[in-house]
Design a protein around this motif. Structure first.
Motif, PDB file in Angstrom:
ATOM      1  N   ALA A 160      13.613  -0.510  53.696  1.00 27.15           N
ATOM      2  CA  ALA A 160      13.628  -0.832  52.257  1.00 27.15           C
ATOM      3  C   ALA A 160      12.246  -0.552  51.695  1.00 27.15           C
ATOM      4  O   ALA A 160      11.243  -0.635  52.415  1.00 27.15           O
ATOM      5  CB  ALA A 160      14.006  -2.291  52.031  1.00 27.15           C
ATOM      6  N   ASN A 161      12.188  -0.198  50.426  1.00 30.19           N
ATOM      7  CA  ASN A 161      10.890   0.122  49.836  1.00 30.19           C
ATOM      8  C   ASN A 161      10.806  -0.411  48.406  1.00 30.19           C
ATOM      9  O   ASN A 161      10.171  -1.429  48.154  1.00 30.19           O
ATOM     10  CB  ASN A 161      10.674   1.642  49.906  1.00 30.19           C
ATOM     11  CG  ASN A 161       9.249   2.035  49.601  1.00 30.19           C
ATOM     12  OD1 ASN A 161       8.543   1.310  48.916  1.00 30.19           O
ATOM     13  ND2 ASN A 161       8.803   3.169  50.103  1.00 30.19           N
ATOM     14  N   ASP A 162      11.503   0.247  47.469  1.00 31.47           N
ATOM     15  CA  ASP A 162      11.402  -0.169  46.058  1.00 31.47           C
ATOM     16  C   ASP A 162      11.768  -1.642  45.858  1.00 31.47           C
ATOM     17  O   ASP A 162      11.167  -2.318  45.026  1.00 31.47           O
ATOM     18  CB  ASP A 162      12.349   0.664  45.179  1.00 31.47           C
ATOM     19  CG  ASP A 162      11.889   2.104  45.069  1.00 31.47           C
ATOM     20  OD1 ASP A 162      10.716   2.380  45.406  1.00 31.47           O
ATOM     21  OD2 ASP A 162      12.701   2.953  44.664  1.00 31.47           O
ATOM     22  N   VAL A 163      12.771  -2.110  46.616  1.00 26.19           N
ATOM     23  CA  VAL A 163      13.274  -3.469  46.362  1.00 26.19           C
ATOM     24  C   VAL A 163      12.312  -4.557  46.837  1.00 26.19           C
ATOM     25  O   VAL A 163      12.554  -5.735  46.619  1.00 26.19           O
ATOM     26  CB  VAL A 163      14.680  -3.684  46.972  1.00 26.19           C
ATOM     27  CG1 VAL A 163      15.681  -2.713  46.389  1.00 26.19           C
ATOM     28  CG2 VAL A 163      14.653  -3.609  48.489  1.00 26.19           C
ATOM     29  N   LYS A 198       9.769   1.773  59.019  1.00 25.21           N
ATOM     30  CA  LYS A 198      10.060   3.026  58.304  1.00 25.21           C
ATOM     31  C   LYS A 198       9.451   4.164  59.107  1.00 25.21           C
ATOM     32  O   LYS A 198       8.630   3.937  59.987  1.00 25.21           O
ATOM     33  CB  LYS A 198       9.598   2.982  56.836  1.00 25.21           C
ATOM     34  CG  LYS A 198       8.100   3.029  56.600  1.00 25.21           C
ATOM     35  CD  LYS A 198       7.774   2.491  55.220  1.00 25.21           C
ATOM     36  CE  LYS A 198       8.211   3.418  54.094  1.00 25.21           C
ATOM     37  NZ  LYS A 198       7.319   4.573  53.954  1.00 25.21           N
ATOM     38  N   ARG A 199       9.862   5.396  58.784  1.00 26.56           N
ATOM     39  CA  ARG A 199       9.458   6.500  59.656  1.00 26.56           C
ATOM     40  C   ARG A 199       8.020   6.947  59.452  1.00 26.56           C
ATOM     41  O   ARG A 199       7.377   7.433  60.367  1.00 26.56           O
ATOM     42  CB  ARG A 199      10.390   7.700  59.438  1.00 26.56           C
ATOM     43  CG  ARG A 199      11.815   7.432  59.863  1.00 26.56           C
ATOM     44  CD  ARG A 199      12.741   8.428  59.264  1.00 26.56           C
ATOM     45  NE  ARG A 199      12.545   8.502  57.813  1.00 26.56           N
ATOM     46  CZ  ARG A 199      13.109   9.385  57.025  1.00 26.56           C
ATOM     47  NH1 ARG A 199      13.899  10.286  57.529  1.00 26.56           N
ATOM     48  NH2 ARG A 199      12.880   9.365  55.731  1.00 26.56           N
ATOM     49  N   GLY A 200       7.519   6.830  58.210  1.00 24.69           N
ATOM     50  CA  GLY A 200       6.163   7.317  57.944  1.00 24.69           C
ATOM     51  C   GLY A 200       5.681   6.826  56.601  1.00 24.69           C
ATOM     52  O   GLY A 200       5.912   5.673  56.234  1.00 24.69           O
TER      53      GLY A 200
HETATM   54  P1  NAP Z   1      14.262   3.082  48.917  1.00 21.89           P
HETATM   55  O1  NAP Z   1      13.340   2.579  47.888  1.00 21.89           O
HETATM   56  O2  NAP Z   1      15.028   4.333  48.649  1.00 21.89           O
HETATM   57  O3  NAP Z   1      13.391   3.276  50.266  1.00 21.89           O
HETATM   58  C1  NAP Z   1      13.996   3.614  51.467  1.00 21.89           C
HETATM   59  C2  NAP Z   1      12.920   3.731  52.528  1.00 21.89           C
HETATM   60  O4  NAP Z   1      13.588   3.909  53.752  1.00 21.89           O
HETATM   61  C3  NAP Z   1      12.000   4.916  52.331  1.00 21.89           C
HETATM   62  O5  NAP Z   1      10.702   4.499  51.943  1.00 21.89           O
HETATM   63  C4  NAP Z   1      11.990   5.629  53.695  1.00 21.89           C
HETATM   64  O6  NAP Z   1      10.629   5.757  54.157  1.00 21.89           O
HETATM   65  C5  NAP Z   1      12.777   4.697  54.603  1.00 21.89           C
HETATM   66  N1  NAP Z   1      13.675   5.408  55.507  1.00 21.89           N
HETATM   67  C6  NAP Z   1      14.441   6.486  55.240  1.00 21.89           C
HETATM   68  N2  NAP Z   1      15.124   6.856  56.332  1.00 21.89           N
HETATM   69  C7  NAP Z   1      14.800   5.977  57.304  1.00 21.89           C
HETATM   70  C8  NAP Z   1      15.167   5.841  58.666  1.00 21.89           C
HETATM   71  N3  NAP Z   1      16.027   6.682  59.251  1.00 21.89           N
HETATM   72  N4  NAP Z   1      14.625   4.835  59.387  1.00 21.89           N
HETATM   73  C9  NAP Z   1      13.746   3.985  58.811  1.00 21.89           C
HETATM   74  N5  NAP Z   1      13.354   4.072  57.536  1.00 21.89           N
HETATM   75  C10 NAP Z   1      13.870   5.054  56.792  1.00 21.89           C
HETATM   76  O7  NAP Z   1      15.345   1.991  49.342  1.00 21.89           O
HETATM   77  P2  NAP Z   1      15.636   0.541  48.769  1.00 21.89           P
HETATM   78  O8  NAP Z   1      14.430  -0.328  48.922  1.00 21.89           O
HETATM   79  O9  NAP Z   1      16.932   0.156  49.404  1.00 21.89           O
HETATM   80  O10 NAP Z   1      15.816   0.735  47.206  1.00 21.89           O
HETATM   81  C11 NAP Z   1      16.957   1.376  46.624  1.00 21.89           C
HETATM   82  C12 NAP Z   1      16.531   2.298  45.492  1.00 21.89           C
HETATM   83  O11 NAP Z   1      17.700   2.958  44.979  1.00 21.89           O
HETATM   84  C13 NAP Z   1      15.909   1.542  44.325  1.00 21.89           C
HETATM   85  O12 NAP Z   1      14.933   2.341  43.704  1.00 21.89           O
HETATM   86  C14 NAP Z   1      17.077   1.350  43.399  1.00 21.89           C
HETATM   87  O13 NAP Z   1      16.693   1.171  42.051  1.00 21.89           O
HETATM   88  C15 NAP Z   1      17.801   2.666  43.583  1.00 21.89           C
HETATM   89  N6  NAP Z   1      19.165   2.486  43.111  1.00 21.89           N
HETATM   90  C16 NAP Z   1      20.081   1.858  43.878  1.00 21.89           C
HETATM   91  C17 NAP Z   1      21.320   1.567  43.336  1.00 21.89           C
HETATM   92  C18 NAP Z   1      22.347   0.797  44.070  1.00 21.89           C
HETATM   93  O14 NAP Z   1      23.387   0.568  43.477  1.00 21.89           O
HETATM   94  N7  NAP Z   1      22.116   0.382  45.287  1.00 21.89           N
HETATM   95  C19 NAP Z   1      21.639   1.955  42.060  1.00 21.89           C
HETATM   96  C20 NAP Z   1      20.680   2.590  41.323  1.00 21.89           C
HETATM   97  C21 NAP Z   1      19.456   2.860  41.867  1.00 21.89           C
HETATM   98  P3  NAP Z   1      10.275   6.882  55.245  1.00 21.89           P
HETATM   99  O15 NAP Z   1      10.670   8.181  54.647  1.00 21.89           O
HETATM  100  O16 NAP Z   1       8.805   6.733  55.455  1.00 21.89           O
HETATM  101  O17 NAP Z   1      11.063   6.560  56.471  1.00 21.89           O
END
Ligand code: NAP
Length: 462
Positions: free
Chosen positions: A386-389, A420-422
């Motif tokens: 997770a990142n943004d959340v 996370k990976r990097g």
């Molecule tokens: P995120 O902000 O997309 O971050 C995901 C993180 O996971 C990345 O920083 C990435 O870093 C890491 N990652 C990717 N593949 C991986 C793997 N195989 N193993 C370990 N880590 C991995 O995710 P989030 O915190 O869940 O936030 C969701 C985002 O989507 C928000 O910005 C939200 O606003 C948006 N969004 C979601 C929805 C919804 O309905 N869920 C709707 C609208 C918008 P690395 O590349 O360094 O690994």
């Protein structure tokens, strides 16, 4: 013969009524993970019933063509439903939804082309449904292309909002001319549909990144509305009710997602994220890397661990390993809870679905409002992909594109472990100060093998 017709007509209407009731019951059941699977079956049976009833409609012809169309659609849907990855679900929903909007618009196109819309009210409803359905169709196609990676960039026209307004007014003006014309004019019909399709495309092209799932949900609401309007045009009760139900559900979902991201819907449509050129806070400091052994020890000897799953856990398919680790920690006397952000992952309920699939009991899963106060009492917050959340910029940096979005307060825990990976950014593409925090430990690697390693170490600790 006439007695048969007398029987068929009420039977068709009764079938449509039962189908509509099944849609509503199905949707209600879908609101809980426990009953969601059954809800999908109920709604599917409703759709089957409505389709069969349509075949009996007096005067219906072209059965061969209808069956070919149904066979093609069923094959594609069956295959894509079986093979789609969970992380690709948003684009699948986008394209299915677009097809619904396109179908509604096609109904209106056929009615206008045949000159079947005699009453001005019905003509107006048909045109409105066609406009909304066409926008939903072309907009959803663009959304699909972006999420699928076919279209890699966002495109913003100079004076984008002015272009949107002019195009909208021109489409409405042609629509009014079409509705007022005594006989349908083929050129007007063509111009109306082309402009409406262009409008959906132009509105969606600048929207990118994190806003896309909200837009898909908005188009879903549009499709429902368009289908409902065309239901009035055809006098088809099942279409009317299904359209209203989809429209209402889509509208509510859009509002919920926009609220969870703290982005007004007007901003999502007309002020693309990062339009101001960033607002990304310069984050300083260093990230401290730890090993799986360090992470295992921190959690094995903790009293309370809160797990924050995100998109990365979904990509890595790590949910089963995460549940295995949770059970081990609980056996060792650690209290473990899951904290779910409403927009974690790529679709609403994404994390809940994955955790449920892995067997995590519902009473261990908590929403943001329920759990946020507990981070301060947790020994470890384990952030998995997770990142943004969990980005504190949402609380502190007024110029950040995610400022104001409620976040999970993982940084308030005594220790934070981030898998996370990097150095990859989150969906919104901005830096995360959490990773540089003094109490944060970065465990670099793919989530599934990393959690697997933690499991081995926890087991070795007894
Ligand atoms: P995120 O902000 O997309 O971050 C995901 C993180 O996971 C990345 O920083 C990435 O870093 C890491 N990652 C990717 N593949 C991986 C793997 N195989 N193993 C370990 N880590 C991995 O995710 P989030 O915190 O869940 O936030 C969701 C985002 O989507 C928000 O910005 C939200 O606003 C948006 N969004 C979601 C929805 C919804 O309905 N869920 C709707 C609208 C918008 P690395 O590349 O360094 O690994």
């Amino acid at each position: 013969m006439s007695s048969l017709t007398n029987f068929i007509e009420p039977a068709i209407q009764a079938s449509y009524f039962v189908a509509a009731a099944l849609f509503i019951l199905g949707l209600k059941a879908m609101s809980s993970p426990v009953t969601a699977r059954g809800g999908i079956v109920w709604a599917g049976v409703g759709m089957l019933l409505a389709t069969l009833a349509t075949f009996l409609t007096p005067g219906m012809g072209n059965f061969g063509l209808m069956l070919v169309a149904i066979a093609i659609g069923t094959t594609i849907a069956w295959w894509s439903g079986k093979t789609v990855k969970m992380t690709d679900m948003p684009q699948m929903i986008a394209i299915y939804n677009g097809m619904g909007g396109g179908a509604a618009a096609a109904i209106a196109a056929v009615e206008f082309a045949r000159g079947d819309v005699h009453s001005p009210l019905i003509a107006a409803l048909a045109a409105l449904g066609a406009l909304i359905g066409s926008v939903s169709f072309s907009g959803s196609c663009v959304a699909f292309a972006k999420l699928q990676g076919i279209m890699k960039k966002t495109f913003t026209l100079p004076a984008q909002n002015a272009v949107n307004i002019v195009l909208s007014l021109a489409t409405i003006a042609i629509g009014v001319a079409l509705v007022s014309a005594p006989t349908p004019d083929a050129t007007l019909v063509l111009a109306f549909f082309l402009l409406a399709l262009l409008l959906g495309t132009i509105i969606t092209l600048p929207i990118g990144g994190a806003d896309m799932p909200v837009v898909i949900s908005l188009f879903n609401a549009f499709t429902g509305l368009a289908v409902g309007l065309e239901g009035f045009v055809l006098g088809n009760a099942a279409l009317m009710i299904a359209g209203v139900v989809v429209g209402a559900a889509g509208t509510l979902l859009t509002q919920l997602m926009a609220k969870a991201m703290n982005r007004p819907i007007s901003n999502i449509l007309f002020v693309p994220m990062n339009a101001g050129g960033g607002g990304d806070e310069q984050v300083t400091g260093t990230m401290r890397a730890v090993t799986a052994l360090d992470a295992a020890a921190l959690m094995r000897y903790a009293q309370k661990v809160i797990i924050v799953p995100g998109y990365g856990m979904a990509v890595a398919h790590a949910q089963h390993k995460v549940w295995e680790m949770t059970e081990l920690l609980e056996d060792a006397g650690v209290e473990v809870k899951f904290a779910i952000h409403p927009v974690a992952g790529r679709m609403p309920g994404h994390m809940n679905v994955l955790l449920a699939e892995a067997g995590v009991p519902y009473d261990k899963i908590f929403d943001l409002e329920e759990i946020n106060a507990e981070f301060a009492t947790a020994d470890v917050a384990l952030v998995i992909g997770a990142n943004d959340v969990v980005n504190p910029a949402a609380r502190t940096n007024k110029s950040s594109p995610i400022y104001g979005m409620p976040i999970l307060n993982a940084d308030f825990a005594q220790n934070v472990i981030v898998i996370k990976r990097g150095q990859g950014a989150g969906y919104s593409g901005i830096e995360n100060a959490l990773f540089y925090g003094e109490n944060t430990n970065m465990l670099y690697g793919n989530a599934q093998p990393m959690v697997g390693e933690i499991i081995q170490h926890v087991k070795a600790m007894g």
